[in-house]
Design an enzyme around this catalytic site. Structure first.
Site, PDB file in Angstrom:
ATOM      1  N   HIS A 292       0.840  -1.211   0.000  1.00 13.18           N
ATOM      2  CA  HIS A 292       0.000   0.000   0.000  1.00 13.18           C
ATOM      3  C   HIS A 292       0.871   1.255   0.000  1.00 13.18           C
ATOM      4  O   HIS A 292       0.558   2.247  -0.661  1.00 13.18           O
ATOM      5  CB  HIS A 292      -0.950   0.015   1.193  1.00 13.18           C
ATOM      6  CG  HIS A 292      -1.864  -1.181   1.239  1.00 13.18           C
ATOM      7  ND1 HIS A 292      -2.628  -1.490   2.328  1.00 13.18           N
ATOM      8  CD2 HIS A 292      -2.109  -2.151   0.312  1.00 13.18           C
ATOM      9  CE1 HIS A 292      -3.326  -2.596   2.074  1.00 13.18           C
ATOM     10  NE2 HIS A 292      -3.016  -3.021   0.855  1.00 13.18           N
TER      11      HIS A 292
ATOM     12  N   HIS B 287      -1.084 -11.287  -4.626  1.00 14.65           N
ATOM     13  CA  HIS B 287       0.338 -10.939  -4.468  1.00 14.65           C
ATOM     14  C   HIS B 287       1.288 -11.936  -5.147  1.00 14.65           C
ATOM     15  O   HIS B 287       2.272 -11.539  -5.751  1.00 14.65           O
ATOM     16  CB  HIS B 287       0.690 -10.832  -2.984  1.00 14.65           C
ATOM     17  CG  HIS B 287      -0.131  -9.794  -2.277  1.00 14.65           C
ATOM     18  ND1 HIS B 287      -0.122  -8.473  -2.637  1.00 14.65           N
ATOM     19  CD2 HIS B 287      -1.002  -9.896  -1.246  1.00 14.65           C
ATOM     20  CE1 HIS B 287      -0.949  -7.800  -1.846  1.00 14.65           C
ATOM     21  NE2 HIS B 287      -1.493  -8.640  -0.998  1.00 14.65           N
TER      22      HIS B 287
ATOM     23  N   HIS C 160      -9.350  -2.102  -4.853  1.00 18.57           N
ATOM     24  CA  HIS C 160      -8.208  -2.361  -3.961  1.00 18.57           C
ATOM     25  C   HIS C 160      -7.262  -3.400  -4.553  1.00 18.57           C
ATOM     26  O   HIS C 160      -6.044  -3.312  -4.366  1.00 18.57           O
ATOM     27  CB  HIS C 160      -8.663  -2.789  -2.559  1.00 18.57           C
ATOM     28  CG  HIS C 160      -7.493  -2.937  -1.643  1.00 18.57           C
ATOM     29  ND1 HIS C 160      -6.893  -1.861  -1.025  1.00 18.57           N
ATOM     30  CD2 HIS C 160      -6.737  -4.019  -1.331  1.00 18.57           C
ATOM     31  CE1 HIS C 160      -5.832  -2.279  -0.363  1.00 18.57           C
ATOM     32  NE2 HIS C 160      -5.718  -3.590  -0.519  1.00 18.57           N
TER      33      HIS C 160
ATOM     34  N   ASP D 269      -3.282  -3.055  -4.999  1.00 16.87           N
ATOM     35  CA  ASP D 269      -2.278  -4.060  -4.606  1.00 16.87           C
ATOM     36  C   ASP D 269      -1.367  -4.402  -5.790  1.00 16.87           C
ATOM     37  O   ASP D 269      -0.155  -4.545  -5.627  1.00 16.87           O
ATOM     38  CB  ASP D 269      -2.965  -5.356  -4.139  1.00 16.87           C
ATOM     39  CG  ASP D 269      -3.446  -5.283  -2.701  1.00 16.87           C
ATOM     40  OD1 ASP D 269      -2.978  -4.416  -1.934  1.00 16.87           O
ATOM     41  OD2 ASP D 269      -4.311  -6.111  -2.341  1.00 16.87           O
TER      42      ASP D 269
HETATM   43 ZN   LIG Z   1      -3.925  -4.589  -0.112  1.00 13.86          ZN
END
Ligand SMILES: [Zn+2]
Length: 302
Positions: free
Chosen positions: A82, A265, A238, A242
């Site tokens: 973030h 991720h 969001h 990311d």
């Molecule tokens: Zn995040």
């Protein structure tokens, strides 16, 4: 035509305080200006020790719940994405991050406090330039039914789809260009999200102790626990945040059309490794991992 991009740092040091989403403890993060070509570097303060952990793909050690970098030993800093999304959006290429805990403070769950903090610190344009990453062939990573693709494009764009087993998050999709102003208004304020049932399980294991409605969108079985959302489709936004934060680990501006489906991720970092291996002229399969199969064009066509 390629426009020249200058390296940038911050004008003044700033301090941000918040809690670690897992530890629930107060974390102090200080950002300092850095000379050109320093890159982005964390200094983790542990008692009298000061441990240097550069932001680079070679230092990524975990992508399971957040993106974590380490020094090769036991020292780690987690949830860097973030902060990095804001740093990258503002074009900051050189900056020192001093931190007194193993996780970047969660703040309000979005990148907005970092974005506002850096803007209030001021941005200094450095004399040196930096070459943006552009690609000439599609690059993709696949993990079962999840995938992340980057297509050649002169601008940065994203098409992102999520599909959770939840009545409000089935087939949420969003397409946008990602210039600085769009990122600032439409993406960086989107908060992280979690499912109430998972939060309870995590807290039973001593994790997510700092998680609350102050720093996350929380989903119940059929709705949201929060009174209001920042956007109707805050969750998919969001995920884009990311992705930008994870690709920022490459340490360079990048151009391309990102197409993501149920990514996260692990895929973000895998794609970054593929991009960098192509960008630096190394073999595309150099970073082939066991956990996430990477398919070459030939294999995918079979
Ligand atoms: Zn995040």
């Amino acid at each position: 035509m390629q426009t020249v991009i200058h390296r940038k740092t911050i004008q003044n040091s700033i301090t941000l305080k918040g809690i670690g989403v897992h530890s629930g403890k107060v974390v102090t993060l200080r950002l300092h200006p850095a000379e050109a070509n320093t890159g982005l570097i964390f200094y983790l303060y542990k008692g009298i020790q000061k441990i240097r952990i550069p932001v680079s793909l070679d230092h990524v050690v975990d992508t399971s719940n957040a993106t974590t970098i380490g020094d090769g030993g036991s020292n780690r800093v987690q949830t860097i994405e973030h902060l990095l999304a804001a740093v990258h959006t503002l074009g900051i290429t050189d900056c020192i991050f001093e931190i007194d805990s193993v996780e970047v403070p969660i703040m309000d769950g979005s990148s907005l406090p970092f974005w506002e903090g850096i803007r209030s610190a001021g941005i200094r344009v450095l004399n040196e330039t930096i070459e943006p990453i552009t690609i000439t062939n599609p690059i993709w990573v696949v993990d079962g039914d999840k995938y992340l693709v980057m297509l050649p494009s002169d601008e940065l764009k994203v098409t992102y789809s999520i599909d959770f087993n939840h009545p409000l998050l089935r087939g949420q999709s969003y397409t946008t260009t990602l210039d600085e102003s769009i990122l600032g208004t439409d993406i960086l304020p989107a908060r992280t999200f979690g499912f109430l049932k998972d939060v309870e399980a995590l807290q039973a294991r001593g994790l997510a102790m700092g998680g609350s409605l102050d720093n996350a969108v929380v989903l119940t079985d059929d709705g949201y626990l929060n009174d209001h959302l920042r956007y109707d489709n805050e969750c998919v936004r969001h995920k884009i945040l990311d992705l930008v934060g994870d690709l920022a680990v490459m340490g360079r501006p990048f151009r391309g059309h990102l197409i993501a489906s149920k990514a996260g991720h692990a895929l973000d970092i895998s794609l970054a490794k593929c991009i960098m291996s192509q960008f630096t002229g190394n073999e595309l399969t150099q970073y082939k991992s066991k956990r996430i199969p990477l398919f070459s064009k030939k294999e995918a066509a079979k």
